[in-house]
Design a protein around this motif. Structure first.
Motif, PDB file in Angstrom:
ATOM      1  N   TRP A  81      -1.613  10.422  -0.930  1.00 20.89           N
ATOM      2  CA  TRP A  81      -1.435   9.451  -2.028  1.00 20.89           C
ATOM      3  C   TRP A  81      -0.029   9.509  -2.611  1.00 20.89           C
ATOM      4  N   SER A  82       0.590  10.688  -2.506  1.00 22.47           N
ATOM      5  CA  SER A  82       1.899  10.872  -3.117  1.00 22.47           C
ATOM      6  C   SER A  82       3.036  10.771  -2.101  1.00 22.47           C
ATOM      7  N   VAL A  83       2.834  11.366  -0.925  1.00 23.34           N
ATOM      8  CA  VAL A  83       3.977  11.536  -0.028  1.00 23.34           C
ATOM      9  C   VAL A  83       3.974  10.611   1.184  1.00 23.34           C
ATOM     10  N   LYS A  84       2.828   9.978   1.485  1.00 26.59           N
ATOM     11  CA  LYS A  84       2.753   9.276   2.766  1.00 26.59           C
ATOM     12  C   LYS A  84       3.155   7.809   2.667  1.00 26.59           C
ATOM     13  N   LEU A  85       4.051   7.437   3.544  1.00 30.25           N
ATOM     14  CA  LEU A  85       4.460   6.040   3.633  1.00 30.25           C
ATOM     15  C   LEU A  85       3.429   5.308   4.492  1.00 30.25           C
ATOM     16  N   PRO A  86       2.721   4.335   3.947  1.00 32.22           N
ATOM     17  CA  PRO A  86       1.673   3.683   4.741  1.00 32.22           C
ATOM     18  C   PRO A  86       2.261   2.826   5.864  1.00 32.22           C
ATOM     19  N   ASN A  87       1.514   2.749   6.965  1.00 27.43           N
ATOM     20  CA  ASN A  87       1.908   1.780   7.997  1.00 27.43           C
ATOM     21  C   ASN A  87       1.384   0.400   7.592  1.00 27.43           C
ATOM     22  N   LEU A  88       1.593  -0.586   8.453  1.00 31.78           N
ATOM     23  CA  LEU A  88       1.244  -1.952   8.068  1.00 31.78           C
ATOM     24  C   LEU A  88      -0.229  -2.095   7.706  1.00 31.78           C
ATOM     25  N   GLU A  89      -1.070  -1.510   8.528  1.00 28.72           N
ATOM     26  CA  GLU A  89      -2.506  -1.636   8.310  1.00 28.72           C
ATOM     27  C   GLU A  89      -2.911  -0.933   7.013  1.00 28.72           C
ATOM     28  N   GLU A  90      -2.378   0.261   6.833  1.00 29.76           N
ATOM     29  CA  GLU A  90      -2.699   1.023   5.609  1.00 29.76           C
ATOM     30  C   GLU A  90      -2.177   0.318   4.362  1.00 29.76           C
ATOM     31  N   GLY A  91      -0.993  -0.237   4.497  1.00 32.31           N
ATOM     32  CA  GLY A  91      -0.426  -0.961   3.361  1.00 32.31           C
ATOM     33  C   GLY A  91      -1.304  -2.125   2.943  1.00 32.31           C
ATOM     34  N   ASN A  92      -1.803  -2.844   3.939  1.00 31.41           N
ATOM     35  CA  ASN A  92      -2.692  -3.957   3.622  1.00 31.41           C
ATOM     36  C   ASN A  92      -3.997  -3.499   3.007  1.00 31.41           C
ATOM     37  N   ARG A  93      -4.489  -2.395   3.498  1.00 34.34           N
ATOM     38  CA  ARG A  93      -5.745  -1.862   2.955  1.00 34.34           C
ATOM     39  C   ARG A  93      -5.556  -1.458   1.481  1.00 34.34           C
ATOM     40  N   ILE A  94      -4.427  -0.875   1.171  1.00 32.87           N
ATOM     41  CA  ILE A  94      -4.136  -0.519  -0.225  1.00 32.87           C
ATOM     42  C   ILE A  94      -4.163  -1.788  -1.087  1.00 32.87           C
ATOM     43  N   LEU A  95      -3.488  -2.811  -0.584  1.00 32.28           N
ATOM     44  CA  LEU A  95      -3.467  -4.062  -1.349  1.00 32.28           C
ATOM     45  C   LEU A  95      -4.860  -4.667  -1.468  1.00 32.28           C
ATOM     46  N   GLN A  96      -5.662  -4.547  -0.414  1.00 28.84           N
ATOM     47  CA  GLN A  96      -7.015  -5.119  -0.485  1.00 28.84           C
ATOM     48  C   GLN A  96      -7.867  -4.410  -1.529  1.00 28.84           C
ATOM     49  N   LEU A  97      -7.736  -3.078  -1.600  1.00 26.04           N
ATOM     50  CA  LEU A  97      -8.508  -2.330  -2.599  1.00 26.04           C
ATOM     51  C   LEU A  97      -8.081  -2.720  -4.012  1.00 26.04           C
ATOM     52  N   LEU A  98      -6.792  -2.917  -4.189  1.00 20.37           N
ATOM     53  CA  LEU A  98      -6.301  -3.356  -5.499  1.00 20.37           C
ATOM     54  C   LEU A  98      -6.797  -4.766  -5.797  1.00 20.37           C
ATOM     55  N   ASP A  99      -6.776  -5.596  -4.768  1.00 25.98           N
ATOM     56  CA  ASP A  99      -7.213  -6.981  -4.937  1.00 25.98           C
ATOM     57  C   ASP A  99      -8.688  -7.040  -5.332  1.00 25.98           C
ATOM     58  N   GLU A 100      -9.474  -6.140  -4.773  1.00 26.37           N
ATOM     59  CA  GLU A 100     -10.895  -6.087  -5.135  1.00 26.37           C
ATOM     60  C   GLU A 100     -11.065  -5.878  -6.640  1.00 26.37           C
ATOM     61  N   GLY A 101     -10.287  -4.969  -7.188  1.00 24.55           N
ATOM     62  CA  GLY A 101     -10.361  -4.699  -8.627  1.00 24.55           C
ATOM     63  C   GLY A 101      -9.865  -5.858  -9.467  1.00 24.55           C
ATOM     64  N   LEU A 102      -8.849  -6.561  -8.968  1.00 19.42           N
ATOM     65  CA  LEU A 102      -8.350  -7.723  -9.710  1.00 19.42           C
ATOM     66  C   LEU A 102      -9.385  -8.838  -9.689  1.00 19.42           C
ATOM     67  N   GLN A 103     -10.028  -9.027  -8.547  1.00 11.85           N
ATOM     68  CA  GLN A 103     -11.088 -10.042  -8.467  1.00 11.85           C
ATOM     69  C   GLN A 103     -12.226  -9.721  -9.441  1.00 11.85           C
ATOM     70  N   ALA A 104     -12.489  -8.425  -9.621  1.00 13.16           N
ATOM     71  CA  ALA A 104     -13.584  -8.016 -10.507  1.00 13.16           C
ATOM     72  C   ALA A 104     -13.196  -8.118 -11.987  1.00 13.16           C
ATOM     73  N   GLY A 105     -11.960  -8.491 -12.259  1.00 12.97           N
ATOM     74  CA  GLY A 105     -11.568  -8.691 -13.666  1.00 12.97           C
ATOM     75  C   GLY A 105     -10.740  -7.567 -14.250  1.00 12.97           C
ATOM     76  N   GLY A 106     -10.230  -6.666 -13.418  1.00 13.20           N
ATOM     77  CA  GLY A 106      -9.383  -5.563 -13.897  1.00 13.20           C
ATOM     78  C   GLY A 106      -8.124  -6.088 -14.588  1.00 13.20           C
ATOM     79  N   LEU A 107      -7.619  -5.272 -15.515  1.00 14.83           N
ATOM     80  CA  LEU A 107      -6.520  -5.715 -16.391  1.00 14.83           C
ATOM     81  C   LEU A 107      -5.155  -5.502 -15.737  1.00 14.83           C
ATOM     82  N   GLY A 108      -4.962  -6.055 -14.561  1.00 13.57           N
ATOM     83  CA  GLY A 108      -3.711  -5.812 -13.849  1.00 13.57           C
ATOM     84  C   GLY A 108      -3.815  -4.516 -13.061  1.00 13.57           C
ATOM     85  N   ILE A 109      -2.661  -3.983 -12.681  1.00 16.43           N
ATOM     86  CA  ILE A 109      -2.634  -2.767 -11.859  1.00 16.43           C
ATOM     87  C   ILE A 109      -1.888  -1.681 -12.631  1.00 16.43           C
TER      88      ILE A 109
END
Ligand SMILES: [Zn+2]
Length: 514
Positions: A146-174
């Protein structure tokens, strides 16, 4: 004559930071709202005599990491009616459940941003099941990806998807704990999470890169966040900029607001911060060599009160890497500067009280495990310092309420368009304090002592603190969240999103074309 209001607050000095209203009035509350602010005599089913007291909008804390019944009690004693975590937040897939779990059993209004760190923990360390900040001891123990690893393309997208899930659910930004991550987070990644939140018109609040740093590095960290915000037209919040460089960070925020951008910043009114012992910036290369601190003078154990040495720090890191510490980093005199800055919010950065397995609402304040005093005393301390140093009461009341409500309301968050204001029609979140006696009592040695001089606190029209007692079983707190929505990111296919994510050039067409 029959009572027209459920609650009447008589004869207090009513302060409204938005309109600069400052006068003695009677306040009538009905159906959870401020129904009247009047010089006329009015009758209520319940009456509070506010003679000699200030009647202010309920205090809003946007940086609160520990929504628990026993800690919320302390927040109420400090006048806070809304507790949000916009810096760390809650795991995207857990956002909806988090709100459900607090529904109907919370004394204050509550809300969460979506946690950047937890998305990284899931994707890069394989830790699922993260909840809110107290889970970080588990996610951080699961690995350092979580701290040191640079995500590859697939991992980067997955990170964004998890964040997007929370935004869709009404989260107050990131919320991002970027300053705890090392080379793992590229400049592109921060930009992309700001873009994602920006698609929803929501803020990214960040513990920026290099915080706490020098006057140069600290400012540069905020400049990264703010430059992205400017380029994207996306809201952003500078978390706890009460560090070296604060004057310039504040000037950046003011000048950007003058250009119509929704950016703001928050401070907690203490010279020392608090974090986990294994925070990257506490390593000798940064804390001692770059920032010039000595562990013996600056790094204190929250539980024992002992100061660390380089050796005892290393020993403790092996036993309990996420142990809470207090770190002294600024002169006391700077606090008064921060309290005079226009447009800034007062927050607490309230931290967990550990261990908390046996704590309940009934646990006496003095028996709660020690923690940094800011969680208990930030607002009352600011009011006390204002009294002792001739800072205007309206300034501190604005910093405690309206200055957070306004930018969140501008994001379209209805709940914050009708809070933070003492005006007819607004939600009746109200804090009543004695300007002559209000004071913090929590200290570094005993951080869980409640503030005094704030006898009454009303949440959504219901009295929760009465005669300085928090009323048991009274839970009028409401969720502060956006309505769940469809993903705003779907026009980008996953493949497209991948390209958007790392492969330059990205879609850089601005509002005026390419
Ligand atoms: Zn932080």
């Amino acid at each position: 004559m029959a009572a027209e209001y459920s609650l009447v607050i008589n004869g207090g000095r009513v302060l409204d930071p938005e309109t600069n209203f400052d006068a003695v009035r009677n306040v009538g509350v009905k159906d959870g709202r401020i129904a009247a602010i009047t010089a006329k005599k009015i009758l209520g089913e319940e009456t509070i005599d506010a003679d000699g007291l200030v009647v202010a909008p309920g205090f809003i804390d946007t940086h609160w990491h520990y929504t628990r019944p026993w800690s919320n009690k302390l927040a109420l004693r400090d006048g806070r009616t809304t507790l949000l975590d916009l810096e760390f937040g809650t795991h995207g897939p857990y956002i909806h459940q988090w709100y459900e779990e607090n529904r109907g059993n919370t004394q204050v209004n509550y809300g969460q941003a979506v946690a950047h760190e937890f998305a990284r923990s899931e994707v890069l360390d394989g830790f699922t099941g993260a909840q809110d900040l107290p889970s970080a001891s588990k996610t951080r123990a699961a690995g350092t990806g979580w701290s040191v690893k640079l995500p590859n393309l697939e991992e980067g997208n997955r990170i964004l998807q998890l964040l997007d899930e929370g935004l869709q659910a009404g989260g107050l930004g990131i919320g991002s704990t970027l300053g705890y991550m090392r080379e793992g987070v590229s400049a592109r990644e921060l930009f992309e999470i700001q873009r994602l939140a920006g698609l929803y018109g929501r803020q990214v609040g960040a513990h920026c890169r290099y915080t706490p740093g020098t006057e140069v590095t600290e400012t540069n960290g905020f400049q990264e966040l703010l430059a992205n915000a400017a380029a994207l037209g996306a809201p952003a919040m500078a978390c706890h900029f009460n560090n070296p460089g604060y004057n310039l960070v504040h000037e950046l925020l003011v000048r950007m607001r003058e250009r119509g951008m929704n950016v703001w910043g928050e401070i907690y009114p203490y010279a020392a911060g608090s974090t986990a012992l294994n925070a990257v910036f506490l390593e000798p290369e940064m804390w001692v060599e770059t920032l010039g601190h000595r562990y013996e003078d600056t790094l204190q154990d929250v539980v024992t009160g002992e100061f660390y040495t380089q050796q005892s720090r290393e020993e403790m890191l092996k036993k309990d890497p996420v142990r809470l510490v207090v770190l002294y980093k600024m002169p006391e005199s700077a606090i008064l500067d921060w309290l005079k800055l226009p447009g800034v919010s007062i927050v607490t950065d309230g931290m967990p009280m550990l261990p908390d397995d046996d704590l309940t609402w009934d646990t006496p304040y003095e028996d709660l495990p020690n923690t940094h005093p800011r969680g208990a005393g930030s607002n009352a301390k600011s009011l006390r310092l204002a009294r002792e140093n001739d800072i205007s009461l309206m300034q501190i009341v604005a910093m405690s309420s309206y200055n957070s409500a306004r930018p969140l309301g501008l994001m379209g968050l209805t709940a914050m368009q009708e809070r933070g204001r003492m005006q007819e029609g607004m939600v009746a979140d109200i804090t009543i304090f004695d300007p002559q006696t209000v004071t913090d009592n929590a200290t570094y040695a005993k951080g869980t002592l409640p503030s005094t001089g704030i006898p009454h606190v009303i949440v959504n029209g219901t009295v929760v603190v009465k005669d300085s007692e928090v009323l048991k079983g009274v839970n009028p707190g409401q969720p502060i969240r956006f309505e769940p929505v469809e993903s705003r990111a779907t026009p980008l296919s996953v493949e497209g999103w991948t390209k958007q994510y790392y492969a330059a050039p990205v879609d850089f067409c601005g509002p005026s074309g390419c």
